[in-house]
Design a protein around this motif. Structure first.
Motif, short mmCIF file in Angstrom:
data_model
loop_
_atom_site.label_atom_id
_atom_site.label_comp_id
_atom_site.label_asym_id
_atom_site.label_seq_id
_atom_site.Cartn_x
_atom_site.Cartn_y
_atom_site.Cartn_z
N TYR A 35 28.41 -28.92 -10.82
CA TYR A 35 27.25 -29.45 -10.12
C TYR A 35 26.63 -30.55 -10.98
O TYR A 35 26.77 -30.57 -12.20
N GLN A 37 22.64 -32.28 -11.49
CA GLN A 37 21.23 -32.05 -11.18
C GLN A 37 20.45 -33.30 -11.50
O GLN A 37 20.46 -33.78 -12.64
N ASP A 38 19.77 -33.81 -10.50
CA ASP A 38 18.98 -35.03 -10.62
C ASP A 38 17.59 -34.78 -10.08
O ASP A 38 17.41 -33.96 -9.16
N PRO A 39 16.60 -35.49 -10.60
CA PRO A 39 15.23 -35.33 -10.08
C PRO A 39 15.17 -35.52 -8.58
O PRO A 39 15.72 -36.48 -8.04
N HIS A 41 16.64 -33.87 -6.28
CA HIS A 41 17.84 -33.49 -5.52
C HIS A 41 18.29 -32.06 -5.79
O HIS A 41 19.23 -31.60 -5.18
N GLY A 42 17.66 -31.37 -6.68
CA GLY A 42 18.16 -30.04 -6.99
C GLY A 42 19.57 -30.13 -7.53
O GLY A 42 19.95 -31.08 -8.21
N LEU A 43 20.39 -29.15 -7.23
CA LEU A 43 21.78 -29.11 -7.67
C LEU A 43 22.69 -29.54 -6.52
O LEU A 43 22.54 -29.06 -5.40
N VAL A 88 22.39 -34.48 -15.41
CA VAL A 88 22.70 -33.24 -16.12
C VAL A 88 23.75 -32.50 -15.30
O VAL A 88 23.57 -32.29 -14.10
N PHE A 90 26.12 -29.18 -14.63
CA PHE A 90 26.22 -27.74 -14.83
C PHE A 90 27.55 -27.23 -14.28
O PHE A 90 27.98 -27.60 -13.19
#
Lengths: 112, 112
Positions: A35, A37-39, A41-43, A88, A90
């Protein structure tokens, strides 16, 4: 916590360079996921694997490829990194279809 | 660990009070839902799940309510503690248990 690790934990790279992120799990889980993760947008799911050499695309797969040659390792490759891939990342794993997905600690990737 | 600086809706509660975190999901065909907790600098952690054939499920100090009519999911945390401070995400799944779609999250601040 399930034994799931990611490497590297931080990386800064230049636009156009290839990047490979590694996810390693010690739980013999069948399913693995990548996944980002961006501000705001969640995952978002990039790719997932349902077994060795079995992978499929997720929601935001363009510009990414994956490989799974062993149960414990799931690699995410950015063939030619772009600034829009700064994020980021994950990794997660799971041992059955339903139920808990165990996440790694994340990798912060910056593409300059 | 990694975290993402998100401009999120924030819920502030007093220690000991009950918290209710809401989530609107997008697809009426979604049939499986999960709530995750993400502490600063860490990956998401599974809290509780619910299938679409249920409207309520209870765990330890947490309850998830599902209202399919209005496509709404809520997470109730009883006797909120400082350790509950985190970002909470709901995730929905439809058709294929490998593809989850995450909401953008709610930040819970617990005041001592």
């Amino acid at each position: 916590d399930a034994g799931i690790t990611q490497s590297p934990r931080h990386k800064v790279t230049e636009t156009g360079t290839p990047v490979t992120l590694r996810c390693h799990q010690t739980e013999n889980h069948r399913y693995m996921y990548w996944y980002r993760q961006d501000p705001g947008h969640g995952l978002r799911l990039i790719h997932y694997s349902y077994g060795v050499k079995d992978t499929d695309k997720g929601e935001v797969s363009d510009g990414y490829s994956v490989s799974r040659s062993k149960t414990e390792d799931f690699l995410l490759t950015l063939e030619s990194a772009t600034s829009s891939q700064t994020s980021v990342y994950f990794c997660a794993s799971r041992d059955r279809v339903e139920g808990e997905q165990y996440f790694g600690p994340g990798t912060r990737l910056t593409v300059t | 660990g990694e975290s993402v600086g998100l401009h999120l809706p924030t819920l502030s509660v007093q220690e000991g009070d009950n918290s209710i975190i809401n989530c609107a999901y997008s697809n009426s065909a979604s049939d499986y839902f999960i709530w995750y907790k993400q502490e600063s600098g860490k990956g998401p952690q599974f809290i509780i799940d619910i299938r679409s054939n249920m409207d309520k499920r209870q765990g330890q100090r947490v309850t998830v309510l599902l209202n399919k009519t209005v496509k709404h999911l809520s997470l109730q945390i009883a006797a909120t503690q400082p350790g509950d401070s985190a970002v909470y995400f709901c995730a929905e799944n439809m058709d294929n248990f490998n593809k989850f779609y995450f909401g953008s999250g709610t930040k819970l601040n617990v005041k001592p």
